[in-house]
Enzyme design. Structure first.
Site, PDB file in Angstrom:
ATOM      1  N   ASN A 183       0.809  -1.222   0.000  1.00  0.00           N
ATOM      2  CA  ASN A 183       0.000   0.000   0.000  1.00  0.00           C
ATOM      3  C   ASN A 183       0.841   1.270   0.000  1.00  0.00           C
ATOM      4  OD1 ASN A 183       0.980  -0.194   2.622  1.00  0.00           O
ATOM      5  ND2 ASN A 183      -0.937   0.439   3.588  1.00  0.00           N
ATOM      6  N   LYS A 184       2.164   1.145  -0.106  1.00  0.00           N
ATOM      7  CA  LYS A 184       3.033   2.311  -0.011  1.00  0.00           C
ATOM      8  C   LYS A 184       3.155   3.042  -1.356  1.00  0.00           C
ATOM      9  CE  LYS A 184       3.946   1.868   4.317  1.00  0.00           C
ATOM     10  NZ  LYS A 184       5.065   1.127   4.852  1.00  0.00           N
TER      11      LYS A 184
END
Length: 372
Positions: A183-184
């Site tokens: 999710n970065k």
């Protein structure tokens, strides 16, 4: 209730394409899956991206924080001052080295570690400061520098963030840890990076990520304690491809954040992420809002889920987690700003390419839930 014609929106989604596939396939066909040429390529490109002299790729952001703390000399009986409003890893890594994480309260606007609170927590056992660039908003590094202690920056959520003087987060000269979970801002699936200014520290981290073996040593010889914190060339290939289009990925995140600000602006009592101020620029990681006082946060999360909108409490206060209560005796009321923010915060769906209609769906569902 949920419209039957609306699909559930993912909470997060990586952006992967043909370039990632191409570079991963090249690694697979090469047969060199670890400690190969993509490792150094990824490190050098990342260091250039954040303006750091050196970078060391590792298996996770947690591994990056751990090796960075070891690198500044934290060991048995030391204290490390850090934020209670963070992912738990930023506190755990001090315990890995038999040190004690000492928490200080946060700024109610930026949600970062309050420098004055940190200064008040300094003791003769303080060995390092570990400020967190929470949700990608730059921490006040110059204020921490004035305390005259080693600093390790938790930049795991802050790729793309910039300080008022134009320095990218990770390029200030202190060891800084980045994470590349799915999710970065940039993903390698799992993975992390430590940026450093000192070549000797880079060499030490490179050794410790590989079981303590120096580059010129045979595999049967190790001259220091080390860990298996290597990052595979497969993951590094993903990182190289992601870096090539990082600017576009960051811009897409910023655009979604802008859509959210507009869509959520009319909801009474809802607190949005602080806007950039004083020359700071956020590197957008998640979109976290604080619900109005008096709203049952967990009930709101469930109600949003029934409407096809996933959300997540983000973050729980670290000092109130079971392990920290039991080991260190922490109790409610110690850090009132953190506890208030943690009790009301939820992360909404957020990813590059999120459409305006999806943002409006989230905003509508949240407004409906808060109206009761």
């Amino acid at each position: 209730m949920r419209d039957a014609g609306q699909d559930e929106i993912p909470l997060a989604r990586p952006v992967l394409g043909e370039r990632e596939e191409q570079l991963v396939l090249e690694v697979l066909r090469s047969g060199r899956l670890s400690l190969g040429p993509r490792l150094e390529e990824f490190e050098q490109a990342f260091a250039l991206c954040v303006g750091a002299p050196h970078a060391s790729a590792v298996s996770s952001g947690t591994a990056a924080l751990h090796l960075a703390l070891r690198g500044v000399g934290v060991s048995d009986g030391d204290e490390v001052i850090t934020s209670p409003f963070s992912f738990v890893a930023s506190a755990n890594v001090a315990i890995y080295e038999r040190a004690r994480p000492v928490f200080a309260d946060i700024d109610p606007v930026t949600l970062n570690l309050d420098p004055e609170a940190a200064a008040a927590a300094v003791s003769d056992r303080t060995a390092a400061l570990l400020p967190v660039h929470v949700f990608g908003y730059p921490a006040e590094i110059p204020a921490f520098e004035r305390l005259g202690l080693p600093i390790v920056e938790d930049a795991c959520e802050a790729l793309g963030a910039v300080h008022p003087d134009g320095t990218p987060v990770g390029g200030s000269g202190h060891p800084a840890a980045f994470g590349f979970y799915a999710n970065k801002q940039l993903t390698t699936g799992e993975g992390g990076m430590v940026t450093v200014a000192d070549a000797d520290l880079k060499q030490r981290i490179d050794s410790e990520r590989n079981q303590g073996r120096a580059p010129d040593m045979g595999w049967l010889d190790h001259d220091r304690l080390g860990f298996n914190y290597r990052l595979s060339d497969i993951a590094c290939a993903l990182g190289v491809a992601q870096l090539e289009r990082l600017e576009a990925l960051l811009a897409a995140r910023a655009e979604v954040a802008s859509l959210y600000r507009e869509a959520l602006a009319g909801i009474d009592g809802l607190q949005l992420p602080c806007p950039d101020a004083g020359g700071n620029r956020r590197g957008w990681f998640v979109f976290v809002v604080q619900l109005p006082h008096g709203v049952d946060r967990d009930a709101a999360v469930r109600a949003l889920g029934k409407r096809g909108v996933p959300s997540k409490p983000y973050f729980p206060a670290v000092h109130l987690m079971t392990y920290y209560r039991e080991r260190f005796g922490h109790r409610e009321g110690e850090f009132p700003v953190c506890e208030d923010v943690a009790a009301r915060s939820i992360a909404l769906p957020f990813f590059p390419g999120m459409s305006e209609s999806q943002v409006e769906q989230v905003a509508g569902a949240l407004a409906e839930v808060l109206r009761g």
